[in-house]
Design a protein around this motif. Sequence first.
Motif, PDB file in Angstrom:
ATOM      1  N   TYR A  61       1.320  -0.868   0.301  1.00 35.72           N
ATOM      2  CA  TYR A  61      -0.178   0.130   0.015  1.00 35.72           C
ATOM      3  C   TYR A  61       1.035   1.029  -0.300  1.00 35.72           C
ATOM      4  O   TYR A  61       0.556   2.412  -0.140  1.00 35.72           O
ATOM      5  CB  TYR A  61      -0.722  -0.299   1.004  1.00 35.72           C
ATOM      6  CG  TYR A  61      -2.201  -0.404   0.670  1.00 35.72           C
ATOM      7  CD1 TYR A  61      -2.788   0.119   0.111  1.00 35.72           C
ATOM      8  CD2 TYR A  61      -2.394  -1.599   0.968  1.00 35.72           C
ATOM      9  CE1 TYR A  61      -4.361   0.077   0.459  1.00 35.72           C
ATOM     10  CE2 TYR A  61      -3.708  -2.632   0.719  1.00 35.72           C
ATOM     11  CZ  TYR A  61      -4.879  -1.928   0.448  1.00 35.72           C
ATOM     12  OH  TYR A  61      -6.180  -2.557   0.218  1.00 35.72           O
ATOM     13  N   ALA A  62       1.900   1.213   0.526  1.00 36.40           N
ATOM     14  CA  ALA A  62       2.861   2.281   0.460  1.00 36.40           C
ATOM     15  C   ALA A  62       3.912   2.650  -0.395  1.00 36.40           C
ATOM     16  O   ALA A  62       3.864   3.930  -0.857  1.00 36.40           O
ATOM     17  CB  ALA A  62       3.952   2.233   2.037  1.00 36.40           C
ATOM     18  N   THR A  63       4.384   1.577  -1.324  1.00 40.26           N
ATOM     19  CA  THR A  63       4.538   2.356  -2.636  1.00 40.26           C
ATOM     20  C   THR A  63       4.065   3.293  -3.575  1.00 40.26           C
ATOM     21  O   THR A  63       5.210   3.840  -4.347  1.00 40.26           O
ATOM     22  CB  THR A  63       5.356   0.460  -2.976  1.00 40.26           C
ATOM     23  OG1 THR A  63       4.535  -0.550  -3.157  1.00 40.26           O
ATOM     24  CG2 THR A  63       7.081   0.496  -1.902  1.00 40.26           C
ATOM     25  N   PRO A  64       2.878   2.910  -4.304  1.00 34.75           N
ATOM     26  CA  PRO A  64       2.676   3.683  -4.832  1.00 34.75           C
ATOM     27  C   PRO A  64       2.636   5.239  -5.182  1.00 34.75           C
ATOM     28  O   PRO A  64       2.640   5.850  -6.176  1.00 34.75           O
ATOM     29  CB  PRO A  64       0.619   3.282  -4.833  1.00 34.75           C
ATOM     30  CG  PRO A  64       1.436   1.614  -4.672  1.00 34.75           C
ATOM     31  CD  PRO A  64       1.914   1.965  -3.718  1.00 34.75           C
ATOM     32  N   VAL A 114       7.809  -3.691  -5.118  1.00 33.43           N
ATOM     33  CA  VAL A 114       8.502  -2.714  -5.974  1.00 33.43           C
ATOM     34  C   VAL A 114       7.259  -2.824  -7.324  1.00 33.43           C
ATOM     35  O   VAL A 114       6.635  -1.683  -7.668  1.00 33.43           O
ATOM     36  CB  VAL A 114       9.851  -2.843  -6.302  1.00 33.43           C
ATOM     37  CG1 VAL A 114      10.400  -2.426  -7.252  1.00 33.43           C
ATOM     38  CG2 VAL A 114      10.610  -2.913  -4.677  1.00 33.43           C
ATOM     39  N   GLY A 115       7.059  -3.574  -7.237  1.00 37.74           N
ATOM     40  CA  GLY A 115       6.082  -3.720  -8.661  1.00 37.74           C
ATOM     41  C   GLY A 115       5.359  -3.486  -8.793  1.00 37.74           C
ATOM     42  O   GLY A 115       4.149  -2.198  -9.775  1.00 37.74           O
ATOM     43  N   ASN A 116       4.425  -3.590  -7.573  1.00 40.64           N
ATOM     44  CA  ASN A 116       3.255  -2.984  -7.531  1.00 40.64           C
ATOM     45  C   ASN A 116       3.619  -1.672  -6.861  1.00 40.64           C
ATOM     46  O   ASN A 116       2.758  -0.616  -7.688  1.00 40.64           O
ATOM     47  CB  ASN A 116       2.357  -3.514  -6.136  1.00 40.64           C
ATOM     48  CG  ASN A 116       0.781  -2.572  -5.485  1.00 40.64           C
ATOM     49  OD1 ASN A 116       0.079  -3.300  -6.405  1.00 40.64           O
ATOM     50  ND2 ASN A 116       1.194  -2.197  -4.919  1.00 40.64           N
ATOM     51  N   GLY A 117       4.488  -0.566  -6.898  1.00 45.40           N
ATOM     52  CA  GLY A 117       4.177   0.162  -6.305  1.00 45.40           C
ATOM     53  C   GLY A 117       4.224   1.176  -7.797  1.00 45.40           C
ATOM     54  O   GLY A 117       3.832   2.079  -7.074  1.00 45.40           O
ATOM     55  N   PHE A 119       3.341   0.022 -10.862  1.00 46.77           N
ATOM     56  CA  PHE A 119       2.083  -0.438 -11.689  1.00 46.77           C
ATOM     57  C   PHE A 119       1.278   0.750 -10.988  1.00 46.77           C
ATOM     58  O   PHE A 119       0.440   1.334 -11.652  1.00 46.77           O
ATOM     59  CB  PHE A 119       1.701  -1.764 -11.829  1.00 46.77           C
ATOM     60  CG  PHE A 119       0.881  -2.111 -13.119  1.00 46.77           C
ATOM     61  CD1 PHE A 119       0.683  -2.391 -14.230  1.00 46.77           C
ATOM     62  CD2 PHE A 119      -0.453  -2.087 -12.223  1.00 46.77           C
ATOM     63  CE1 PHE A 119      -0.145  -2.967 -14.779  1.00 46.77           C
ATOM     64  CE2 PHE A 119      -1.579  -2.142 -12.952  1.00 46.77           C
ATOM     65  CZ  PHE A 119      -1.507  -2.057 -14.410  1.00 46.77           C
ATOM     66  N   LYS A 120       0.859   0.434 -10.508  1.00 48.19           N
ATOM     67  CA  LYS A 120      -0.470   0.434  -9.297  1.00 48.19           C
ATOM     68  C   LYS A 120      -0.907   1.709  -9.481  1.00 48.19           C
ATOM     69  O   LYS A 120      -2.367   2.613 -10.208  1.00 48.19           O
ATOM     70  CB  LYS A 120      -0.516   0.607  -7.964  1.00 48.19           C
ATOM     71  CG  LYS A 120      -1.512  -1.042  -7.478  1.00 48.19           C
ATOM     72  CD  LYS A 120      -1.983  -1.689  -8.829  1.00 48.19           C
ATOM     73  CE  LYS A 120      -3.477  -1.085  -9.002  1.00 48.19           C
ATOM     74  NZ  LYS A 120      -4.735  -1.505  -9.231  1.00 48.19           N
ATOM     75  N   PRO A 121      -0.519   3.266  -9.206  1.00 48.25           N
ATOM     76  CA  PRO A 121      -0.773   4.434  -9.340  1.00 48.25           C
ATOM     77  C   PRO A 121      -0.485   5.077 -10.744  1.00 48.25           C
ATOM     78  O   PRO A 121      -1.466   5.753 -11.019  1.00 48.25           O
ATOM     79  CB  PRO A 121       0.374   5.261  -8.724  1.00 48.25           C
ATOM     80  CG  PRO A 121       1.291   4.095  -8.451  1.00 48.25           C
ATOM     81  CD  PRO A 121       1.355   3.076  -8.682  1.00 48.25           C
ATOM     82  N   ASN A 122       0.179   4.471 -12.403  1.00 49.26           N
ATOM     83  CA  ASN A 122      -0.085   4.887 -13.199  1.00 49.26           C
ATOM     84  C   ASN A 122      -0.770   4.208 -13.784  1.00 49.26           C
ATOM     85  O   ASN A 122      -0.883   5.009 -15.182  1.00 49.26           O
ATOM     86  CB  ASN A 122       1.620   4.692 -13.772  1.00 49.26           C
ATOM     87  CG  ASN A 122       2.722   5.266 -12.628  1.00 49.26           C
ATOM     88  OD1 ASN A 122       3.061   6.466 -12.890  1.00 49.26           O
ATOM     89  ND2 ASN A 122       3.521   4.655 -12.095  1.00 49.26           N
ATOM     90  N   ALA A 123      -0.931   3.287 -14.157  1.00 55.98           N
ATOM     91  CA  ALA A 123      -2.379   3.072 -14.628  1.00 55.98           C
ATOM     92  C   ALA A 123      -3.604   3.618 -14.663  1.00 55.98           C
ATOM     93  O   ALA A 123      -4.074   3.888 -15.542  1.00 55.98           O
ATOM     94  CB  ALA A 123      -2.654   1.628 -14.160  1.00 55.98           C
ATOM     95  N   GLY A 124      -4.079   4.501 -13.010  1.00 53.83           N
ATOM     96  CA  GLY A 124      -4.910   4.759 -12.834  1.00 53.83           C
ATOM     97  C   GLY A 124      -4.486   6.913 -13.426  1.00 53.83           C
ATOM     98  O   GLY A 124      -5.738   6.546 -14.045  1.00 53.83           O
ATOM     99  N   ASN A 125      -3.591   6.795 -13.418  1.00 50.91           N
ATOM    100  CA  ASN A 125      -3.629   7.915 -13.669  1.00 50.91           C
ATOM    101  C   ASN A 125      -3.435   8.356 -15.610  1.00 50.91           C
ATOM    102  O   ASN A 125      -4.085   8.784 -16.269  1.00 50.91           O
ATOM    103  CB  ASN A 125      -1.786   8.124 -13.547  1.00 50.91           C
ATOM    104  CG  ASN A 125      -1.528   9.248 -12.192  1.00 50.91           C
ATOM    105  OD1 ASN A 125      -2.746  10.296 -11.832  1.00 50.91           O
ATOM    106  ND2 ASN A 125      -0.612   9.545 -11.388  1.00 50.91           N
ATOM    107  N   LEU A 126      -3.374   6.914 -15.930  1.00 49.03           N
ATOM    108  CA  LEU A 126      -3.386   6.786 -17.578  1.00 49.03           C
ATOM    109  C   LEU A 126      -5.045   7.069 -18.080  1.00 49.03           C
ATOM    110  O   LEU A 126      -5.597   7.737 -18.861  1.00 49.03           O
ATOM    111  CB  LEU A 126      -3.161   5.656 -18.367  1.00 49.03           C
ATOM    112  CG  LEU A 126      -1.441   5.242 -18.543  1.00 49.03           C
ATOM    113  CD1 LEU A 126      -1.300   4.240 -18.815  1.00 49.03           C
ATOM    114  CD2 LEU A 126      -0.759   6.458 -19.273  1.00 49.03           C
ATOM    115  N   ALA A 225      17.335   1.799  -7.047  1.00 50.15           N
ATOM    116  CA  ALA A 225      16.708   2.310  -6.010  1.00 50.15           C
ATOM    117  C   ALA A 225      15.145   0.789  -5.300  1.00 50.15           C
ATOM    118  O   ALA A 225      14.804   0.833  -5.023  1.00 50.15           O
ATOM    119  CB  ALA A 225      16.131   3.726  -5.815  1.00 50.15           C
ATOM    120  N   GLY A 226      15.003   0.980  -6.871  1.00 51.07           N
ATOM    121  CA  GLY A 226      13.845  -0.196  -7.115  1.00 51.07           C
ATOM    122  C   GLY A 226      14.859  -2.316  -6.609  1.00 51.07           C
ATOM    123  O   GLY A 226      13.827  -2.209  -5.808  1.00 51.07           O
ATOM    124  N   ALA A 227      15.635  -2.053  -6.506  1.00 50.67           N
ATOM    125  CA  ALA A 227      16.505  -3.270  -5.869  1.00 50.67           C
ATOM    126  C   ALA A 227      16.836  -3.063  -5.678  1.00 50.67           C
ATOM    127  O   ALA A 227      16.655  -4.051  -4.054  1.00 50.67           O
ATOM    128  CB  ALA A 227      17.992  -3.574  -7.427  1.00 50.67           C
TER     129      ALA A 227
END
Length: 515
Positions: A61-64, A114-117, A119-126, A225-227
């Motif tokens: 929940y925090a990483t997005p 990391v992947g969720n962070g 993906f999630k906010p950017n899919a919604g932003n699109l 940073a993701g790694a």
Amino acid sequence: MATQNTPSQTRSFTTVFLIEMWERFGFYGMQVLMVTFMMKKLGFMDTKANLVWGAAAALIYATPAIGGWVGDKLLGTRRTMLMGAIILAMGYGLLWMPSDSAYATYFALGVIVVGNGFFKPNAGNLVRKIYEGDETRIDSAFTIYYMAVNIGSMISMTATPWIRNVIAGIYGDSAGWHTAFGACSIGLIAGLINYSFMSRTLSHIGSPADRSPVNLKKLAAVLLAGAATVFAAAFILQNETVAKWCVYIAGALILCIFVYLIVGSQRSERAGLIAALVLTVQTIFFFIFYAQMATSLNLFAQRNVDLSFNVFGFHLFNWIPEQYQNLNAIWIVVLSPVLVLIYNSLGRVGKDPGIATKFAWGFGAVALGFFMYGFGATWAVNGQVSSWIMVWGYGLYSLGELLVSGLGLAMIARYVPERMGGFMMGAYFVAVGISQYLGSVVANIAHIPDNLTDPLQSLAIYTHLFNVLGFVGIGCTAIAVVILPLMNRLSASHSDPATNHNPLPAVRSEEFNTP
């Protein structure tokens, strides 16, 4: 202003819709199995499995909050979403590998975080960018978008437990678990292949960074940073004390942020910020209830639910214990259009209740839902409650979810000044993450010792927890009702639109897309 979808909008939206559907297929297929996998394959006690998943959910929940900033400012919204989907497929792929090492699981969960962070906010932003400036369409677009979430989750939460059982029966237990996780990866890979064919429909959508060539230095910095975040997440997941202190520190920071913003705000902004703080605290309490789905309710279904669905003595079908989590998505699909219809009907006559009122109703529904599970024990046979008790309990619980957490982001958008919106959205996500961990702590009240196999005893332990949660829900409802006059005054002094707004579509609680 546009009055109807253009073909370009429809094609662009379909592209995001489908990748989101497959991404949720992977995520929920993994989530539905994770706690029982940790117990049955990694040998964790229920308390440890609950806490590890609670810490993972908190990080998810925090990483997005960071991923949205990366998409907007560094790499581009489209690129960051695609990168997140690829990383998620890798994370599920790691769970596919035939290893029952606890650290391998922590590492895979770190990759998923990391992947969720990303993906999630950017899919919604699109989706928002596709319909930017077209306010008449954006609500309906997001309603359809959230249906993608439910379609993907319903399919995967039904399919992955079934795949596990079928493969386990043929090739052995270990192969069953890992093949089920592999299905999550395969689903997302299928979504990525589909996206590659449709991506041109998004070529004109995105943030300014999408329109510039990839900055290799920024990309390298983000990947590095993701790694580092993957290893940090794995470290947090395997250290209960570290996870606990991260939660305490994050909670203190969130409170300090709110106090700082309220004290330093303009007089006209203060009422809205105080209202946002009160509603954020209420939302945190809701997410403690919500966290029970993958923890205590899941384990309750494992031990104390009659898996047979019968009507008037006729057997219909059986469910696998993990599949009961699917009831949440099913009820969301059923109830969402009903609530939107009610909101619209009340809005037309100027009677649409404010967010604070909906919060009070929602907590009441959640309380009734947990009492449904708790008092269901009254009709238990040999320590097993009817599957229909779970159906109706989840129905009330899901209604509460739509009324409370589904409006959380709307609350931030409505009461927080625009110049603080992005910052406060990030703080809100972190607060929700904290409550996910606290929910796993609460779930551990129903700890079942390894040597306890009598369903009558475990039933008493679980129903004690559910009844406690029911009474806490009543307390939350009472507090929400008592503070309604205060919240209404704060709303009125904040702005007229705060009380006379167009109803927003109800959404799933974990859909944390940045406005």
